[in-house]
Enzyme design. Sequence first.
Site, PDB file in Angstrom:
ATOM      1  N   GLY A  45       0.786  -1.231   0.000  1.00  0.00           N
ATOM      2  CA  GLY A  45       0.000   0.000   0.000  1.00  0.00           C
ATOM      3  C   GLY A  45       0.817   1.279   0.000  1.00  0.00           C
ATOM      4  O   GLY A  45       0.352   2.329  -0.429  1.00  0.00           O
ATOM      5  N   ASP A 101       0.805   3.387   4.308  1.00  0.00           N
ATOM      6  CA  ASP A 101      -0.244   4.154   3.653  1.00  0.00           C
ATOM      7  C   ASP A 101      -1.258   4.726   4.636  1.00  0.00           C
ATOM      8  O   ASP A 101      -1.586   5.892   4.587  1.00  0.00           O
ATOM      9  CB  ASP A 101      -0.954   3.301   2.577  1.00  0.00           C
ATOM     10  CG  ASP A 101      -1.420   1.934   3.093  1.00  0.00           C
ATOM     11  OD1 ASP A 101      -1.224   1.631   4.294  1.00  0.00           O
ATOM     12  OD2 ASP A 101      -1.982   1.159   2.297  1.00  0.00           O
ATOM     13  N   ASP A 104      -5.208   2.620  10.486  1.00  0.00           N
ATOM     14  CA  ASP A 104      -6.634   2.345  10.683  1.00  0.00           C
ATOM     15  C   ASP A 104      -6.812   1.846  12.125  1.00  0.00           C
ATOM     16  O   ASP A 104      -6.838   2.634  13.058  1.00  0.00           O
ATOM     17  CB  ASP A 104      -7.078   1.331   9.622  1.00  0.00           C
ATOM     18  CG  ASP A 104      -8.552   1.006   9.664  1.00  0.00           C
ATOM     19  OD1 ASP A 104      -9.318   1.781  10.272  1.00  0.00           O
ATOM     20  OD2 ASP A 104      -8.973  -0.020   9.102  1.00  0.00           O
ATOM     21  N   LYS A 132      -7.246   7.289  10.190  1.00  0.00           N
ATOM     22  CA  LYS A 132      -8.679   7.372  10.504  1.00  0.00           C
ATOM     23  C   LYS A 132      -8.771   7.584  12.005  1.00  0.00           C
ATOM     24  O   LYS A 132      -8.718   6.632  12.784  1.00  0.00           O
ATOM     25  CB  LYS A 132      -9.386   6.075  10.106  1.00  0.00           C
ATOM     26  CG  LYS A 132      -9.409   5.828   8.600  1.00  0.00           C
ATOM     27  CD  LYS A 132     -10.112   4.520   8.269  1.00  0.00           C
ATOM     28  CE  LYS A 132     -10.107   4.275   6.777  1.00  0.00           C
ATOM     29  NZ  LYS A 132     -10.563   2.898   6.436  1.00  0.00           N
ATOM     30  N   PHE A 153     -13.859   3.421   3.353  1.00  0.00           N
ATOM     31  CA  PHE A 153     -12.851   2.604   2.683  1.00  0.00           C
ATOM     32  C   PHE A 153     -12.350   3.351   1.451  1.00  0.00           C
ATOM     33  O   PHE A 153     -13.108   3.626   0.525  1.00  0.00           O
ATOM     34  CB  PHE A 153     -13.413   1.231   2.297  1.00  0.00           C
ATOM     35  CG  PHE A 153     -12.330   0.299   1.844  1.00  0.00           C
ATOM     36  CD1 PHE A 153     -11.536  -0.363   2.778  1.00  0.00           C
ATOM     37  CD2 PHE A 153     -12.087   0.101   0.488  1.00  0.00           C
ATOM     38  CE1 PHE A 153     -10.515  -1.207   2.359  1.00  0.00           C
ATOM     39  CE2 PHE A 153     -11.065  -0.744   0.067  1.00  0.00           C
ATOM     40  CZ  PHE A 153     -10.282  -1.398   1.008  1.00  0.00           C
ATOM     41  N   VAL A 154     -11.067   3.689   1.442  1.00  0.00           N
ATOM     42  CA  VAL A 154     -10.517   4.506   0.364  1.00  0.00           C
ATOM     43  C   VAL A 154      -9.547   3.699  -0.513  1.00  0.00           C
ATOM     44  O   VAL A 154      -8.945   2.731  -0.044  1.00  0.00           O
ATOM     45  CB  VAL A 154      -9.798   5.759   0.917  1.00  0.00           C
ATOM     46  CG1 VAL A 154     -10.787   6.705   1.587  1.00  0.00           C
ATOM     47  CG2 VAL A 154      -8.679   5.388   1.889  1.00  0.00           C
ATOM     48  N   ASP A 160      -5.378  -0.195  -2.231  1.00  0.00           N
ATOM     49  CA  ASP A 160      -6.099  -1.092  -3.140  1.00  0.00           C
ATOM     50  C   ASP A 160      -7.434  -1.542  -2.596  1.00  0.00           C
ATOM     51  O   ASP A 160      -7.713  -1.456  -1.402  1.00  0.00           O
ATOM     52  CB  ASP A 160      -5.264  -2.349  -3.382  1.00  0.00           C
ATOM     53  CG  ASP A 160      -5.268  -3.271  -2.159  1.00  0.00           C
ATOM     54  OD1 ASP A 160      -4.893  -2.801  -1.065  1.00  0.00           O
ATOM     55  OD2 ASP A 160      -5.695  -4.435  -2.288  1.00  0.00           O
ATOM     56  N   ARG A 166      -4.604   0.676  -7.238  1.00  0.00           N
ATOM     57  CA  ARG A 166      -3.396   1.275  -6.660  1.00  0.00           C
ATOM     58  C   ARG A 166      -2.878   2.423  -7.532  1.00  0.00           C
ATOM     59  O   ARG A 166      -2.251   3.349  -7.044  1.00  0.00           O
ATOM     60  CB  ARG A 166      -2.292   0.217  -6.511  1.00  0.00           C
ATOM     61  CG  ARG A 166      -2.592  -0.846  -5.469  1.00  0.00           C
ATOM     62  CD  ARG A 166      -1.316  -1.592  -5.098  1.00  0.00           C
ATOM     63  NE  ARG A 166      -1.581  -2.877  -4.468  1.00  0.00           N
ATOM     64  CZ  ARG A 166      -1.866  -3.053  -3.177  1.00  0.00           C
ATOM     65  NH1 ARG A 166      -1.920  -2.010  -2.373  1.00  0.00           N
ATOM     66  NH2 ARG A 166      -2.089  -4.247  -2.703  1.00  0.00           N
TER      67      ARG A 166
HETATM   68  P1  5GP Z   1      -4.595  -1.357  10.501  1.00  0.00           P
HETATM   69  O1  5GP Z   1      -3.698  -2.521  10.792  1.00  0.00           O
HETATM   70  O2  5GP Z   1      -4.134  -0.046  11.053  1.00  0.00           O
HETATM   71  O3  5GP Z   1      -6.028  -1.649  10.866  1.00  0.00           O
HETATM   72  O4  5GP Z   1      -4.689  -1.211   8.949  1.00  0.00           O
HETATM   73  C1  5GP Z   1      -3.619  -0.879   8.188  1.00  0.00           C
HETATM   74  C2  5GP Z   1      -3.694  -1.512   6.820  1.00  0.00           C
HETATM   75  O5  5GP Z   1      -5.031  -1.854   6.431  1.00  0.00           O
HETATM   76  C3  5GP Z   1      -3.206  -0.512   5.835  1.00  0.00           C
HETATM   77  O6  5GP Z   1      -1.819  -0.637   5.653  1.00  0.00           O
HETATM   78  C4  5GP Z   1      -4.025  -0.859   4.596  1.00  0.00           C
HETATM   79  O7  5GP Z   1      -3.323  -1.818   3.849  1.00  0.00           O
HETATM   80  C5  5GP Z   1      -5.314  -1.473   5.125  1.00  0.00           C
HETATM   81  N1  5GP Z   1      -6.427  -0.488   5.158  1.00  0.00           N
HETATM   82  C6  5GP Z   1      -7.002   0.065   6.239  1.00  0.00           C
HETATM   83  N2  5GP Z   1      -7.959   0.936   5.894  1.00  0.00           N
HETATM   84  C7  5GP Z   1      -7.998   0.936   4.540  1.00  0.00           C
HETATM   85  C8  5GP Z   1      -8.779   1.650   3.564  1.00  0.00           C
HETATM   86  O8  5GP Z   1      -9.660   2.490   3.829  1.00  0.00           O
HETATM   87  N3  5GP Z   1      -8.518   1.375   2.258  1.00  0.00           N
HETATM   88  C9  5GP Z   1      -7.567   0.468   1.879  1.00  0.00           C
HETATM   89  N4  5GP Z   1      -7.402   0.286   0.577  1.00  0.00           N
HETATM   90  N5  5GP Z   1      -6.801  -0.209   2.766  1.00  0.00           N
HETATM   91  C10 5GP Z   1      -7.016   0.026   4.086  1.00  0.00           C
HETATM   92 MG    MG Z   2      -0.876  -1.702   4.093  1.00  0.00          MG
END
Ligand code: 5GP
Ligand code: MG
Length: 184
Positions: A45, A101, A104, A132, A153-154, A160, A166
Site C-alpha cells: 500500500g 499508507d 486504521d 482514521k 474505505f478509500v 487497493d 493502486r
Molecule cells: P490497521 O492494521 O491499522 O487496521 O490497517 C492498516 C492496513 O489496512 C493498511 O496498511 C491498509 O493496507 C489497510 N487499510 C485500512 N484501511 C484501509 C482503507 O480504507 N482502504 C484500503 N485500501 N486499505 C485500508
Molecule cells: Mg498496508
Amino acid sequence: MERDIDRILLSREQIHERVRAMARDIAKVYEGSDAGLTIVPVLSGSIIFLADLIRELPLKMKIALLQLSSYRGATTEGAEIRTVLDLVGDVAGRHVLIVDDILDSGRTIRHVQKRIWAKGPASVRTAVLLRKPDRAPPDIRVEHIGFDIEDAFVVGYGLDYDDHYRNYPHIGVLKPEVLLVGQD
Ligand code: 5GP
Ligand code: MG
C-alpha cells in the site's frame, strides 16, 4: 477504473503538496544525524507514497522492504498479519523510518514497530499518509501524519481494493456497489 469511484477525497495535487511538507519535516529530524537512515516501507500500500516521499528527501538512505498482508478485500477487521516478504535490508544501529499508507486500527503499525525495535535500531519513527482518527488507538505513536480522514474505505495512490486501484492518482471512496459485488 474511474467509474468505480464514488467521490474524490484527496486530489493528487493536495496529496503532492502535503507529501512535500511532510518531507520537509522529516528531513529536519534526520539532518546531521550520525547513524544512517533506513526507510522501511510496508508493502504494497505504501509504494506510491514511498516513491513520492523519498524523492523529496535530500538525505542519504537505505530502503529495507517489508511486505505484510492482513486484509481480504474491504474487510478492515480481524485477519492475522501474515509476512509475505521479511525485512530485507539494514536496520540494526540505524535510524529507521517506517512508511505506511494508512493507520486504521493500528494493528499493522504496532506489529511493524515491535518487529523493528527487536532488531536494535538507533531510533524508530513512523510516517503514514492517512489516519482514521475515529479508529486509531490513542496510545500508538506515529510521528508524521499526512491527513486525517473519515472512516470510509478509500483507494488510490497505492491503496487497493482486492489489489486493484493502486494506480488511481487521487484518493477516493469506492461506490458501494463495487464493494458488494467485487471486481475483475
Ligand atoms: P490497521 O492494521 O491499522 O487496521 O490497517 C492498516 C492496513 O489496512 C493498511 O496498511 C491498509 O493496507 C489497510 N487499510 C485500512 N484501511 C484501509 C482503507 O480504507 N482502504 C484500503 N485500501 N486499505 C485500508
Ligand atoms: Mg498496508
